[in-house]
Scaffold this motif. Structure first.
Motif, PDB file in Angstrom:
ATOM      1  N   GLN A  47       0.931  -1.012  -0.045  1.00 49.02           N
ATOM      2  CA  GLN A  47       0.133   0.070  -0.057  1.00 49.02           C
ATOM      3  C   GLN A  47       0.817   1.162  -0.058  1.00 49.02           C
ATOM      4  OE1 GLN A  47      -3.204  -0.348   2.972  1.00 49.02           O
ATOM      5  NE2 GLN A  47      -3.028  -2.585   2.925  1.00 49.02           N
ATOM      6  N   ALA A  48       2.438   1.160  -0.001  1.00 46.15           N
ATOM      7  CA  ALA A  48       3.050   2.173   0.028  1.00 46.15           C
ATOM      8  C   ALA A  48       2.958   3.464   0.938  1.00 46.15           C
ATOM      9  CB  ALA A  48       3.398   2.481  -1.625  1.00 46.15           C
ATOM     10  N   VAL A  49       2.736   2.970   2.127  1.00 45.70           N
ATOM     11  CA  VAL A  49       2.589   4.142   3.318  1.00 45.70           C
ATOM     12  C   VAL A  49       3.568   4.033   4.095  1.00 45.70           C
ATOM     13  CG1 VAL A  49       1.005   5.215   4.950  1.00 45.70           C
ATOM     14  CG2 VAL A  49       0.261   3.775   3.240  1.00 45.70           C
ATOM     15  N   PRO A  50       4.629   5.209   4.085  1.00 50.52           N
ATOM     16  CA  PRO A  50       5.687   5.176   4.884  1.00 50.52           C
ATOM     17  C   PRO A  50       5.139   5.191   6.571  1.00 50.52           C
ATOM     18  CG  PRO A  50       5.995   6.930   3.651  1.00 50.52           C
ATOM     19  CD  PRO A  50       4.538   6.305   3.181  1.00 50.52           C
ATOM     20  N   PRO A  51       5.864   4.347   7.563  1.00 51.52           N
ATOM     21  CA  PRO A  51       5.461   4.278   8.867  1.00 51.52           C
ATOM     22  C   PRO A  51       4.942   5.523   9.595  1.00 51.52           C
ATOM     23  CG  PRO A  51       7.651   3.656   8.958  1.00 51.52           C
ATOM     24  CD  PRO A  51       7.183   4.119   7.369  1.00 51.52           C
ATOM     25  N   ASP A  52       3.820   5.753   9.853  1.00 50.65           N
ATOM     26  CA  ASP A  52       3.313   6.783  10.855  1.00 50.65           C
ATOM     27  C   ASP A  52       3.600   6.177  12.311  1.00 50.65           C
ATOM     28  OD1 ASP A  52       1.794   8.569   9.253  1.00 50.65           O
ATOM     29  OD2 ASP A  52       0.893   6.952   8.677  1.00 50.65           O
ATOM     30  N   GLU A  53       4.436   6.876  12.957  1.00 50.39           N
ATOM     31  CA  GLU A  53       4.947   6.817  14.229  1.00 50.39           C
ATOM     32  C   GLU A  53       4.759   7.740  15.271  1.00 50.39           C
ATOM     33  OE1 GLU A  53       8.200   3.525  12.586  1.00 50.39           O
ATOM     34  OE2 GLU A  53       8.916   5.604  13.195  1.00 50.39           O
ATOM     35  N   HIS A  54       4.698   7.382  16.719  1.00 46.18           N
ATOM     36  CA  HIS A  54       4.718   8.604  17.579  1.00 46.18           C
ATOM     37  C   HIS A  54       6.075   8.858  17.981  1.00 46.18           C
ATOM     38  CE1 HIS A  54       6.347   5.402  20.550  1.00 46.18           C
ATOM     39  NE2 HIS A  54       5.519   4.298  19.886  1.00 46.18           N
ATOM     40  N   PRO A  55       6.259  10.118  18.839  1.00 47.76           N
ATOM     41  CA  PRO A  55       7.309  10.874  18.689  1.00 47.76           C
ATOM     42  C   PRO A  55       8.273  10.013  19.730  1.00 47.76           C
ATOM     43  CG  PRO A  55       5.584  11.891  20.283  1.00 47.76           C
ATOM     44  CD  PRO A  55       4.985  10.885  19.272  1.00 47.76           C
ATOM     45  N   TRP A  56       8.032   9.172  20.533  1.00 52.36           N
ATOM     46  CA  TRP A  56       8.847   8.379  21.398  1.00 52.36           C
ATOM     47  C   TRP A  56       9.526   7.019  20.660  1.00 52.36           C
ATOM     48  CZ3 TRP A  56       3.884   9.318  22.842  1.00 52.36           C
ATOM     49  CH2 TRP A  56       3.435  10.485  23.731  1.00 52.36           C
ATOM     50  N   ILE A  57       9.202   6.832  19.471  1.00 52.21           N
ATOM     51  CA  ILE A  57       9.434   5.522  18.866  1.00 52.21           C
ATOM     52  C   ILE A  57      10.916   5.126  18.971  1.00 52.21           C
ATOM     53  CG2 ILE A  57       9.839   6.647  16.428  1.00 52.21           C
ATOM     54  CD1 ILE A  57       7.812   3.233  17.519  1.00 52.21           C
ATOM     55  N   GLU A  58      11.958   6.072  19.048  1.00 55.72           N
ATOM     56  CA  GLU A  58      13.341   5.584  19.206  1.00 55.72           C
ATOM     57  C   GLU A  58      13.759   4.867  20.485  1.00 55.72           C
ATOM     58  OE1 GLU A  58      14.548   5.486  16.312  1.00 55.72           O
ATOM     59  OE2 GLU A  58      13.951   7.135  15.149  1.00 55.72           O
ATOM     60  N   GLN A  59      12.747   5.177  21.426  1.00 53.65           N
ATOM     61  CA  GLN A  59      13.181   4.838  22.831  1.00 53.65           C
ATOM     62  C   GLN A  59      12.349   3.624  23.394  1.00 53.65           C
ATOM     63  OE1 GLN A  59      13.013   8.380  22.146  1.00 53.65           O
ATOM     64  NE2 GLN A  59      14.975   8.244  21.399  1.00 53.65           N
ATOM     65  N   THR A  60      10.841   3.854  22.978  1.00 58.57           N
ATOM     66  CA  THR A  60       9.932   3.067  23.771  1.00 58.57           C
ATOM     67  C   THR A  60       8.706   3.026  22.818  1.00 58.57           C
ATOM     68  OG1 THR A  60       8.628   2.650  25.753  1.00 58.57           O
ATOM     69  CG2 THR A  60       8.814   4.944  25.138  1.00 58.57           C
ATOM     70  N   GLY A  61       7.854   2.042  23.214  1.00 59.42           N
ATOM     71  CA  GLY A  61       6.419   2.143  22.420  1.00 59.42           C
ATOM     72  C   GLY A  61       6.212   1.281  21.340  1.00 59.42           C
ATOM     73  N   CYS A  62       6.889   0.057  21.322  1.00 58.21           N
ATOM     74  CA  CYS A  62       6.894  -0.700  20.201  1.00 58.21           C
ATOM     75  C   CYS A  62       7.213  -1.969  20.430  1.00 58.21           C
ATOM     76  CB  CYS A  62       7.409  -0.379  18.802  1.00 58.21           C
ATOM     77  SG  CYS A  62       9.029  -0.131  18.867  1.00 58.21           S
ATOM     78  N   THR A  63       7.283  -3.148  19.877  1.00 61.72           N
ATOM     79  CA  THR A  63       7.582  -4.505  20.020  1.00 61.72           C
ATOM     80  C   THR A  63       9.177  -4.803  19.752  1.00 61.72           C
ATOM     81  OG1 THR A  63       7.108  -5.586  18.076  1.00 61.72           O
ATOM     82  CG2 THR A  63       5.170  -5.470  19.499  1.00 61.72           C
ATOM     83  N   GLY A  64       9.691  -5.509  20.425  1.00 63.68           N
ATOM     84  CA  GLY A  64      11.183  -5.832  20.054  1.00 63.68           C
ATOM     85  C   GLY A  64      11.276  -5.929  18.717  1.00 63.68           C
ATOM     86  N   SER A  65      10.532  -6.879  17.927  1.00 59.94           N
ATOM     87  CA  SER A  65      10.686  -7.226  16.600  1.00 59.94           C
ATOM     88  C   SER A  65      10.464  -6.204  15.607  1.00 59.94           C
ATOM     89  CB  SER A  65       9.679  -8.189  16.281  1.00 59.94           C
ATOM     90  OG  SER A  65       8.350  -7.937  16.433  1.00 59.94           O
ATOM     91  N   TYR A  66       9.538  -5.146  16.036  1.00 60.58           N
ATOM     92  CA  TYR A  66       9.385  -4.035  15.221  1.00 60.58           C
ATOM     93  C   TYR A  66      10.809  -3.127  15.229  1.00 60.58           C
ATOM     94  CZ  TYR A  66       7.392   0.439  13.208  1.00 60.58           C
ATOM     95  OH  TYR A  66       7.067   1.325  12.360  1.00 60.58           O
TER      96      TYR A  66
END
Length: 532
Positions: A47-66
């Motif tokens: 579907q060619a949509v770059p990931p929309d992510e929250h402002p803390w994504i580099e430190q927290t707030g997602c799974t380890g595999s992501y």
């Protein structure tokens, strides 16, 4: 008619379906995964949509595999970038953004994401533990009582049908297409305030009032000296229709630099194409290659994925349509996107007072197609299961929770986390849109379990949300988390001979299952004591 059997059958190879299949195969189970296109990964790839992510994504707030996926994306680009962009391995891994887009902290080409996901799945395909049926859609399901026994799918090109029996079935299609076939109770479209208690819901429910969808296109901008290599595309068949199209009540045509503001019926916002005088330059909005960052010869020009208000298609709700009729509207949406490109090339007002932007051309390599259009439309809204628990605006709306003196909504049965705004694009009937501040949220297990059917689970935008809360739970990291958690849920149920509903309803099973999630690196709560 062919026949197959698996422990788990995942219908739909979007992000959630891909992660559910990968998780189950990794845990040793036999899995069949079907996908409507020839790419896995859904909104991130086909579907060619770059990931929309929250402002803390580099430190927290997602799974380890992501998080590992994001690191692999950055490593893919490392050898291609200018030396001054790599200021130490740690800096590069944590912060490098291939496209320098202002919507995403890691805007990258869809073909890169697809390649990584394929590598993740390949060992299980090679072992014979995972079978992937591409270009395939569900057409029928057979159930006995509250359990589905088998699903029949059809190959879109050959017409060949295959019946797949399984212990568990996962609906990870973009429109929730397995739910009606399997007899799973669901909601679709807009609910009413009376049903949900949500202040931003409609006064009366409307099943056809679903959000716009978009056929995204990849467009490359060649440098000035090479602009002659990008002639305008032929005028699209529907160009005159889309060129003269106005949304009801709008003084501006759809193909313009103006758009109605969310939440405000009579206010409009203006865009520009290039950065400079506006806070909303659309070219860099979802740019996935910033050529200035790359070595000479690594990229001819910038590449941007065009997913703008101007190519949102809202003429009809396609969710409940038969497949063939749905595809007719997808073709019209493709014409809208191509018309937008033609307008950009020939008639769009430029910042310098001229018209049309030279050097723009479709870029099929980024999206894996010859025409530069995404393999599949970006569908923001699906059928949604009637779940044991329905997430409503009261659970996430920042203002509502602050008014009650409440912070982040915590659930004893949390299976993950996420964050985004309550973001609805223009709907097909009421013509409304909204963009409302929301707290970070948890994903309750109760929202993943249908009220009646025992062995069908959702793994996409079809969990137990309302139309409004779907606006934040539909984003990339959340769908990834949902699919991964559903994979572990099915594995736990098979390991222990219990149903997902029993896992949810029995505290010992719930805690044991959540422990497995913790061990798998799935974050289930936010490290914030409160939010201001």
């Amino acid at each position: 008619m062919k026949n197959m059997k698996a422990d788990a059958v995942v219908i739909g190879g979007g992000l959630g379906g891909t992660l559910a299949a990968w998780t189950l195969a990794k845990r040793g189970y036999q899995v069949v995964l079907t996908e409507e296109t020839d790419w896995v990964g859904g909104q991130l790839t086909s579907q060619a949509v770059p990931p929309d992510e929250h402002p803390w994504i580099e430190q927290t707030g997602c799974t380890g595999s992501y998080r590992e996926f994001r690191q692999q994306v950055r490593r893919h680009y490392r050898q291609r970038v200018q030396p001054d962009q790599v200021r130490g391995e740690a800096h590069f891994d944590e912060h490098f953004n291939p496209g320098n887009a202002w919507v995403s902290r890691l805007s990258h080409e869809p073909n890169v994401a697809h390649g990584i996901l394929q590598k993740w799945l390949w060992p299980f395909v090679k072992e014979g533990r995972l079978h992937i049926l591409y270009d395939t859609i569900p057409i029928q399901a057979q159930a006995e009582g509250d359990k589905v026994q088998q699903v029949t799918v059809r190959h879109l090109k050959s017409g060949e049908e295959t019946t797949i029996a399984g212990d568990y079935f996962v609906d990870a299609t973009e429109c929730g297409d397995l739910l009606p076939l399997a007899g799973v109770e669901y909601n679709v479209g807009a609910e009413s305030q009376q049903n949900t208690g949500e202040p931003h819901a409609l006064l009366e429910a409307n099943q056809e009032d679903t959000q716009a969808f978009t056929v995204v296109m990849a467009v490359e901008m060649l440098p000035e000296h090479a602009a002659h290599l990008a002639p305008s595309i032929p005028q699209p068949e529907m160009y005159e229709f889309w060129r003269s199209f106005y949304h009801e009540g709008s003084p501006y045509p759809l193909l313009s630099w103006w758009d109605m503001k969310p939440n405000a019926d009579e206010e409009y916002r203006s865009f520009t194409f290039l950065p400079g005088s506006s806070d909303l330059p659309l070219w860099t909005y979802r740019r996935v290659v910033d050529a200035a960052q790359f070595k000479e010869g690594e990229s001819e020009g910038d590449i941007s994925l065009i997913n703008w208000p101007q190519n949102d298609y809202s003429l009809a709700s396609i969710i409940e349509m038969p497949y063939e009729e749905r595809m007719q509207h997808v073709e019209m949406a493709k014409q809208l996107s191509l018309s937008l490109l033609y307008w950009l090339q020939t008639e769009a007002p430029r910042e310098d007072g001229g018209t049309g932007y030279p050097g723009l051309r479709l870029c099929g390599k980024a999206v894996g197609t010859e025409d530069g259009l995404a393999k599949s439309p970006y569908i923001r809204e699906s059928r949604r299961i009637q779940a044991l628990y329905t997430i409503t605006e009261a659970d996430v709306n920042k203002e509502l929770r602050q008014d009650k003196g409440e912070g982040i909504r915590c659930y004893e049965d949390s299976v993950g986390v996420g964050h985004y705004f309550l973001d609805l694009h223009m709907t097909a009937k009421s013509r409304r849109s909204m963009f409302i501040l929301a707290y970070p949220y948890e994903i309750p297990l109760g929202a993943l379990i249908p009220r009646r059917v025992q062995n069908v689970l959702p793994a996409s935008k079809n969990i137990g949300t309302t139309q409004i809360t779907n606006g934040c739970y539909r984003l990339h990291p959340t769908e990834w988390n949902i699919g991964e958690s559903v994979g572990h849920l099915i594995a736990y149920a098979l390991d222990h001979g219990v149903t997902p509903r029993e896992v949810h309803g029995h505290s010992l099973h719930l805690k044991a299952y959540q422990k497995e999630l913790d061990e798998a690196g799935i974050q289930r709560s936010w490290p914030f004591e409160g939010m201001n």
